[in-house]
Design an enzyme around this catalytic site. Structure first.
Site, PDB file in Angstrom:
ATOM      1  N   GLU A 195      37.240  36.534  45.265  1.00 29.97           N
ATOM      2  CA  GLU A 195      36.148  37.423  44.843  1.00 29.97           C
ATOM      3  C   GLU A 195      35.026  36.622  44.170  1.00 29.97           C
ATOM      4  O   GLU A 195      34.682  36.846  43.005  1.00 29.97           O
ATOM      5  CB  GLU A 195      36.696  38.529  43.938  1.00 29.97           C
ATOM      6  CG  GLU A 195      37.615  39.478  44.718  1.00 29.97           C
ATOM      7  CD  GLU A 195      38.153  40.637  43.892  1.00 29.97           C
ATOM      8  OE1 GLU A 195      38.077  40.603  42.650  1.00 29.97           O
ATOM      9  OE2 GLU A 195      38.674  41.594  44.493  1.00 29.97           O
ATOM     10  N   ASN A 215      37.416  36.201  37.243  1.00 33.08           N
ATOM     11  CA  ASN A 215      38.229  37.209  37.917  1.00 33.08           C
ATOM     12  C   ASN A 215      39.473  37.509  37.087  1.00 33.08           C
ATOM     13  O   ASN A 215      39.943  36.652  36.341  1.00 33.08           O
ATOM     14  CB  ASN A 215      38.635  36.743  39.318  1.00 33.08           C
ATOM     15  CG  ASN A 215      39.109  37.905  40.165  1.00 33.08           C
ATOM     16  OD1 ASN A 215      40.265  38.291  40.126  1.00 33.08           O
ATOM     17  ND2 ASN A 215      38.198  38.496  40.920  1.00 33.08           N
ATOM     18  N   HIS A 436      46.552  55.872  47.537  1.00 35.03           N
ATOM     19  CA  HIS A 436      46.209  54.654  46.794  1.00 35.03           C
ATOM     20  C   HIS A 436      47.423  54.142  46.034  1.00 35.03           C
ATOM     21  O   HIS A 436      48.048  54.890  45.285  1.00 35.03           O
ATOM     22  CB  HIS A 436      45.063  54.930  45.807  1.00 35.03           C
ATOM     23  CG  HIS A 436      44.602  53.682  45.106  1.00 35.03           C
ATOM     24  ND1 HIS A 436      44.475  53.585  43.747  1.00 35.03           N
ATOM     25  CD2 HIS A 436      44.264  52.464  45.595  1.00 35.03           C
ATOM     26  CE1 HIS A 436      44.066  52.360  43.436  1.00 35.03           C
ATOM     27  NE2 HIS A 436      43.926  51.665  44.530  1.00 35.03           N
ATOM     28  N   HIS A 437      47.762  52.872  46.276  1.00 36.55           N
ATOM     29  CA  HIS A 437      48.845  52.202  45.551  1.00 36.55           C
ATOM     30  C   HIS A 437      48.275  50.980  44.849  1.00 36.55           C
ATOM     31  O   HIS A 437      48.257  49.890  45.430  1.00 36.55           O
ATOM     32  CB  HIS A 437      49.938  51.716  46.509  1.00 36.55           C
ATOM     33  CG  HIS A 437      50.720  52.812  47.164  1.00 36.55           C
ATOM     34  ND1 HIS A 437      51.498  52.586  48.273  1.00 36.55           N
ATOM     35  CD2 HIS A 437      50.853  54.126  46.860  1.00 36.55           C
ATOM     36  CE1 HIS A 437      52.088  53.725  48.633  1.00 36.55           C
ATOM     37  NE2 HIS A 437      51.703  54.686  47.797  1.00 36.55           N
ATOM     38  N   GLU A 438      47.798  51.134  43.633  1.00 35.99           N
ATOM     39  CA  GLU A 438      47.485  49.937  42.843  1.00 35.99           C
ATOM     40  C   GLU A 438      48.818  49.414  42.320  1.00 35.99           C
ATOM     41  O   GLU A 438      49.565  50.152  41.675  1.00 35.99           O
ATOM     42  CB  GLU A 438      46.540  50.284  41.689  1.00 35.99           C
ATOM     43  CG  GLU A 438      46.306  49.147  40.709  1.00 35.99           C
ATOM     44  CD  GLU A 438      45.790  47.864  41.367  1.00 35.99           C
ATOM     45  OE1 GLU A 438      44.739  47.907  42.021  1.00 35.99           O
ATOM     46  OE2 GLU A 438      46.477  46.815  41.236  1.00 35.99           O
ATOM     47  N   HIS A 506      43.768  45.460  48.978  1.00 34.85           N
ATOM     48  CA  HIS A 506      42.730  44.782  48.180  1.00 34.85           C
ATOM     49  C   HIS A 506      43.371  43.684  47.333  1.00 34.85           C
ATOM     50  O   HIS A 506      44.532  43.806  46.936  1.00 34.85           O
ATOM     51  CB  HIS A 506      42.025  45.783  47.267  1.00 34.85           C
ATOM     52  CG  HIS A 506      40.944  46.538  47.964  1.00 34.85           C
ATOM     53  ND1 HIS A 506      39.723  46.808  47.381  1.00 34.85           N
ATOM     54  CD2 HIS A 506      40.883  47.070  49.206  1.00 34.85           C
ATOM     55  CE1 HIS A 506      38.970  47.485  48.239  1.00 34.85           C
ATOM     56  NE2 HIS A 506      39.645  47.666  49.346  1.00 34.85           N
ATOM     57  N   GLU A 525      40.421  43.680  51.487  1.00 33.13           N
ATOM     58  CA  GLU A 525      39.223  43.319  50.722  1.00 33.13           C
ATOM     59  C   GLU A 525      39.162  41.791  50.725  1.00 33.13           C
ATOM     60  O   GLU A 525      38.542  41.203  51.583  1.00 33.13           O
ATOM     61  CB  GLU A 525      39.319  43.902  49.314  1.00 33.13           C
ATOM     62  CG  GLU A 525      38.071  43.646  48.488  1.00 33.13           C
ATOM     63  CD  GLU A 525      38.328  43.931  47.032  1.00 33.13           C
ATOM     64  OE1 GLU A 525      39.368  43.525  46.495  1.00 33.13           O
ATOM     65  OE2 GLU A 525      37.465  44.565  46.412  1.00 33.13           O
ATOM     66  N   GLU A 531      32.056  46.541  45.079  1.00 32.34           N
ATOM     67  CA  GLU A 531      32.504  46.923  43.733  1.00 32.34           C
ATOM     68  C   GLU A 531      31.967  45.995  42.660  1.00 32.34           C
ATOM     69  O   GLU A 531      32.031  46.317  41.477  1.00 32.34           O
ATOM     70  CB  GLU A 531      34.031  46.973  43.683  1.00 32.34           C
ATOM     71  CG  GLU A 531      34.674  45.618  43.821  1.00 32.34           C
ATOM     72  CD  GLU A 531      36.208  45.686  43.748  1.00 32.34           C
ATOM     73  OE1 GLU A 531      36.768  46.691  44.165  1.00 32.34           O
ATOM     74  OE2 GLU A 531      36.806  44.718  43.279  1.00 32.34           O
TER      75      GLU A 531
HETATM   76  C1  NOJ Z   1      40.264  46.650  42.546  1.00 31.36           C
HETATM   77  C2  NOJ Z   1      39.934  47.185  43.902  1.00 31.36           C
HETATM   78  O1  NOJ Z   1      39.219  46.257  44.669  1.00 31.36           O
HETATM   79  C3  NOJ Z   1      39.173  48.465  43.706  1.00 31.36           C
HETATM   80  O2  NOJ Z   1      38.673  48.923  44.931  1.00 31.36           O
HETATM   81  C4  NOJ Z   1      40.101  49.448  43.057  1.00 31.36           C
HETATM   82  O3  NOJ Z   1      39.408  50.635  42.828  1.00 31.36           O
HETATM   83  C5  NOJ Z   1      40.612  48.910  41.735  1.00 31.36           C
HETATM   84  N1  NOJ Z   1      41.127  47.597  41.897  1.00 31.36           N
HETATM   85  C6  NOJ Z   1      41.709  49.781  41.156  1.00 31.36           C
HETATM   86  O4  NOJ Z   1      42.822  49.706  41.987  1.00 31.36           O
HETATM   87 CA    CA Z   2      38.786  43.865  44.268  1.00 32.78          CA
END
Ligand code: NOJ
Ligand code: CA
Length: 736
Positions: A195, A215, A436-438, A506, A525, A531
Site C-alpha cells: 500500500e 502502514n 465481509h470478513h475482516e 484486501h 486489493e 481508501e
Molecule cells: C482495510 C480495507 O482495505 C478496507 O477496504 C476495509 O474497509 C478495512 N480494512 C476494514 O476491514
Molecule cells: Ca487496504
C-alpha cells in the site's frame, strides 16, 4: 513436437537478431528462441558450475548473464530419523555452484484458452520451452524456461529423487542483472504491504528515494529493495517488467538491488524462524518472469502472467463465478462519517461474553438496518448486482492493533443488523449482499471459523466475500507474504470454491495470476487504493496497470464524486486529487471483474448525469485495445463489452458497446483517441464525459475543480476524437 521445435530453433538462430552465446563465457550453452524469433534466452554453466541465464530482445540486452540457485538446509531421505532431524536445521548447503549439466529437453505450446472473465474472451498461450537438467552430489535440479514473444518465465523444479526429500530454502539466489541504469516505477521492498505510492527514479537512486508511507503492518526488507511487478524503461525504449507467476506454497519475493552493479537478487519473505520455504520433493518454485517489449502498450496487452498459471481448476466455474458491479456501506466508514463498531461502552471486548443487546449503541454504526436498506434501494434502482456491508458483525470494538487472536467469529451480527431480513430485502431487488470478513490478520482464528462462516453465507444467499488482513500477522513473526500466509490465502480461496463463493481479499499478497486457476478469486486489493483518499498521488493510476494489475485485477474502488473529504467528516480536511471524469475513466483503465461504485448514494444523486456512465459501463470484456500508454504519465484504453456476461451491466449488451477511459498524471494533456477499433461502416453514438474547461484535479491546488462536461456525438471507425485532460483528470466515453 521434437521435430517442430528443432525447426523453430534453427529458424531462430538463422533469422533472429540474437545475442551471440559465445560472449557469455558459459559452458553447456543452451539457446531458446521465442516463437517470433525476436527474443532469445541463453542458458549455461559458469566456470564454477553455477547456472546462469541471459535474455535479449532484437539484440538488445534485457538481462545480462545472471546466476541462479539456492542456499538450503536439508537432509537425505535415507538418513536416520535422528540425523535427518538435525540436518534440517543445521548445515547450510550450497545449491548454486558445482552443478554439472545432465541434459536438456525442448518443447512448446500454441493454444488458445477462454477465461471465465477477463480483459478479452480468448487468450493465446504460445511459447517455446527448454527444460535443463542439472545435478550436484547426486541431487537433481531442473530449470524450466518458457519463452514467449513478450517475455520469459522460468522456475526451479525438484523432481522426486532418492537424495533429496525434505529441505528448507534459506535463500534463493536468482539474479536479474540489468544492462543499464533504467528508469523504474517502484515501491519499497516489504514483507507485508504494497500500500505504497510509487517513486519514479533511476535504479541507482532507489535508496535515495526511499521514503516509505506508513502502514498498519510493514516490514521494509532493505533500502535498495523493491517489489514486483517492477516496471522499468531503458534509455533506448525497451519496457522491462519483472514479476512472478503462480506463487503457491512458497514465499513471495522482493528484488534487492546491488546499486553499484545494477543486479537484482531475489529476497524471499522469511517465516517466523527466518527461513524462506519448507519443501518436500517433488516440488517447484513459482515462475520468475521478465517481460520485455518495445512499446508500453504491449505491457498492458501481455498475458504472460496468466499464461504461466495452470488452467481453471473449478470444473463448474462458468456456472457460478460471475462479474459484479457493487456498492458498499463502506466509504462512509473509511471517511469516518459512520463507524464499523456498534458501541463505545466497552474498553475491551471478549467474543461470546459481550452483551451487545445491553450495550448503549453509540449511534454511529453504519451497518444498521435502515441504512443498509437505504443503500439497497439506491443500488437496486440503478442496476447494481450487489451491496457490500462492513461492520455487520461483532468484534469491531477492539479489532485494530490489539494483537488479539480471537477478534471475530464471522457469524455473529450486531443487534441492529438483521441478517435474514436484509438478505431477503436484497434478493427482492434482484441483488445479493457481499459478506465481509475482516480477519485483523489473525489467520489461524479465521481458518478455525472459516467453514462455519462460509456455511452462514450459504444459508443467507451470499456468494461473495471481501476479506481483509489489517495489521501484523498472527501467529507473530509471520508476514503477509510468507509461505504460511501464501498457503492461508490459497486455502481461503479453495475452501470458498467448495461453497461456490467468490473471494476479494484486501491486504493479502499481491496476485500472481492464480485467478486463471481459481477464477472465484475475483478481486484483491494489495496496493494503495481509493481508501487512501487524499494520499493517492496523481500518477498512481497511470502506473498500477503496469505493476500491481499484471498479476490480476484490483478492487481499486473507483467512483468517488465528492472529492472534498470535509463534507463527510469535518475532521478530515483535504481533497482527493481527481476530477469526476477521471473517476469514470477508472472503470475502464483499472480492469476488474468486480467494480465498485464507492461513493455514497447522496453524492451520486447530485450528479445523476455523470452517474449514468457508472450504471452503463460493462464489467466483462471480449476485447481490449490499449490505445495510448506511458507508465507514470497517461493511459487510454478501449474495451468491448462481452455479450451476455452474467452480471446485470452486460446482460442486455450484444457486443457492439465499447467503453473508453483515459487518465493523466499531474500534467494536463491533449490526447487523440483513434476510433479505428470500431467496426467499419457502422455509425455509433458516443457519449463523452470529459473534464470541464476550467477543471483541475490537483487536490491541494487552489484552482481545484473536479467539474465535468457531457456531450454526445455520432462516430465511426474513421474518427479521431481530440480530448483535453485536466491535471490529475481524465475522460470516459461510452459508445453504442
Ligand atoms: C482495510 C480495507 O482495505 C478496507 O477496504 C476495509 O474497509 C478495512 N480494512 C476494514 O476491514
Ligand atoms: Ca487496504
Amino acid at each position: 513436437m521434437g521435430n517442430r521445435f528443432l525447426f523453430i530453433v534453427a529458424a531462430v538462430l538463422a533469422a533472429a537478431c540474437s545475442q551471440a552465446p559465445e560472449k557469455m563465457q558459459l559452458t553447456d550453452v543452451q539457446v531458446l528462441g521465442s516463437p517470433d524469433g525476436n527474443m532469445v534466452m541463453t542458458f549455461g554453466l559458469s566456470s564454477d558450475g553455477t547456472p546462469a541465464y541471459s535474455l535479449s530482445l532484437c539484440g538488445k540486452d534485457v538481462v545480462l548473464p545472471s546466476s541462479m540457485g539456492f542456499t538450503f538446509r536439508g537432509n537425505r531421505v535415507n538418513d536416520s530419523y535422528e540425523t535427518r532431524k538435525g540436518h534440517i536445521y543445521k548445515d547450510p548447503v550450497d545449491f548454486h555452484s558445482g552443478f554439472s549439466f545432465e541434459g536438456a529437453e525442448n518443447g512448446g505450446l500454441d493454444e488458445t484458452w477462454e477465461p471465465i472473465w477477463g480483459e478479452e474472451s480468448r487468450i493465446r498461450n504460445n511459447y517455446n520451452e527448454l527444460l535443463v537438467k542439472l545435478g550436484k552430489d547426486g541431487v537433481k535440479l531442473n530449470i524450466r524456461f518458457r519463452l514467449y514473444d513478450d517475455g520469459l518465465g522460468f522456475r526451479y523444479e525438484f523432481p522426486d529423487q532418492e537424495n533429496l526429500t525434505y529441505f528448507v530454502v534459506t535463500d534463493e539466489l536468482t539474479q536479474f542483472a540489468m544492462a543499464g541504469d533504467h528508469t523504474a516505477c517502484w515501491i519499497p521492498g516489504d514483507y507485508d504491504t504494497q500500500e505504497y505510492s510509487y517513486t519514479v527514479s533511476r535504479l541507482s537512486r532507489i535508496a535515495a528515494g526511499h521514503n516509505p508511507d506508513y502502514n498498519a503492518s510493514q516490514q521494509i526488507c532493505s533500502e535498495n529493495a523493491v517489489q514486483t511487478a517492477l516496471q522499468m524503461k531503458t534509455d533506448d525504449g525497451l519496457y522491462i517488467n519483472i514479476h512472478e507467476a503462480a506463487v503457491l506454497d512458497y514465499p513471495t519475493m522482493n528484488l534487492d538491488l546491488d546499486p553499484g552493479k545494477l543486479v537484482f537478487k531475489t529476497m524471499l519473505t522469511p517465516d517466523a524462524e527466518g527461513f524462506g520455504a519448507r519443501m518436500q520433493t517433488p516440488c517447484k518454485t513459482p515462475w520468475r518472469t521478465v517481460m520485455a517489449v518495445d512499446d508500453a502498450r504491449k505491457v498492458l496487452a501481455s498475458r504472460l502472467i496468466l499464461n504461466l498459471n495452470e488452467p481453471c481448476a473449478i470444473p463448474d466455474a462458468a456456472e457460478w463465478v460471475h462479474p459484479i458491479k457493487y456498492m458498499g456501506v463502506w466509504w462512509e466508514m473509511i471517511a469516518d462519517k459512520s463507524k464499523w463498531s456498534y458501541t463505545g461502552d466497552f474498553h475491551s471486548v471478549r467474543l461470546g461474553e459481550t452483551d451487545y443487546g445491553q450495550a448503549t449503541p453509540h449511534g454511529h454504526h453504519g451497518a444498521n438496518n435502515d441504512n443498509v436498506r437505504r443503500y439497497l434501494d439506491f443500488a437496486g434502482d440503478n442496476g447494481f448486482d450487489a451491496l457490500l456491508v462492513e461492520g455487520w458483525n461483532e468484534g469491531w470494538e477492539d479489532w485494530f492493533g490489539c494483537q488479539k487472536f480471537d477478534v471475530f467469529d464471522f457469524v455473529t451480527p450486531y443487534p441492529d443488523f438483521d441478517i435474514a431480513a436484509l438478505n431477503a430485502y436484497a434478493h427482492s431487488k434482484g441483488m445479493k449482499l457481499v459478506m465481509h470478513h475482516e480477519t485483523s490478520s489473525s489467520a489461524i482464528n479465521y481458518e478455525r471459523h472459516m467453514e462455519e462462516a462460509y456455511t452462514l453465507m450459504d444459508k443467507y444467499g451470499y456468494d461473495a466475500v471481501k476479506s481483509g488482513y489489517v495489521g501484523d500477522i498472527l501467529p507473530g513473526g509471520e508476514h503477509h507474504y510468507s509461505q504460511f500466509m501464501i498457503n492461508h490465502y490459497h486455502y481461503a480461496v479453495t475452501e470458498a470454491a467448495k461453497h461456490h463463493i467468490m473471494v476479494n481479499a484486501h491486504e493479502a499478497v499481491r496476485p500472481t495470476g492464480l485467478c486463471r486457476t481459481w477464477p472465484n478469486m475475483i478481486g484483491n486489493e494489495s496496493a494503495r487504493g481509493t481508501e487512501f483518499k487524499t494520499g493517492v498521488l496523481p500518477n498512481h493510476v497511470t502506473i498500477l496497470p503496469f505493476t500491481r494489475l499484471q498479476g490480476g485485477p484490483m478492487d481499486y474502488t473507483p467512483g468517488i464524486f465528492e472529492m472534498d473529504m470535509a463534507r463527510l467528516n469535518p475532521a478530515y480536511p483535504g481533497k482527493i486529487s481527481s476530477t469526476i471524469a477521471r473517476q469514470l475513466a477508472l472503470y475502464v483503465t483499472m480492469y476488474s471483474p468486480l467494480q465498485m461504485a464507492a461513493d455514497l448514494p447522496e453524492h451520486y444523486a447530485e450528479h445523476m448525469d455523470a452517474f449514468q456512465f457508472i450504471k452503463d459501463v460493462a464489467v466483462d470484456w471480449s476485447r481490449s485495445e490499449y490505445l495510448l500508454a506511458e507508465p507514470g504519465d497517461y493511459l487510454v484504453i478501449a474495451r468491448q463489452a462481452k455479450a451476455g456476461a452474467k452480471c446485470k451491466a452486460n446482460m442486455g449488451m450484444d457486443g457492439h458497446e465499447w467503453f473508453v477511459g483515459g487518465v493523466t498524471d499531474e500534467n494536463a494533456r491533449d490526447l487523440t483517441v483513434d476510433l479505428s477499433f470500431l467496426e467499419s461502416g457502422r455509425t455509433y453514438t458516443a457519449t463523452i464525459y470529459e473534464d470541464a474547461a476550467d477543471a483541475c484535479g490537483l487536490g491541494d491546488d487552489p484552482a481545484f475543480n473536479p467539474g465535468y462536461h457531457i456531450r454526445s456525438v455520432k462516430v465511426t471507425s474513421a474518427d479521431k476524437l481530440p480530448m483535453h485532460l485536466a491535471q490529475s483528470g481524465g475522460f470516459a466515453i461510452s459508445i453504442k
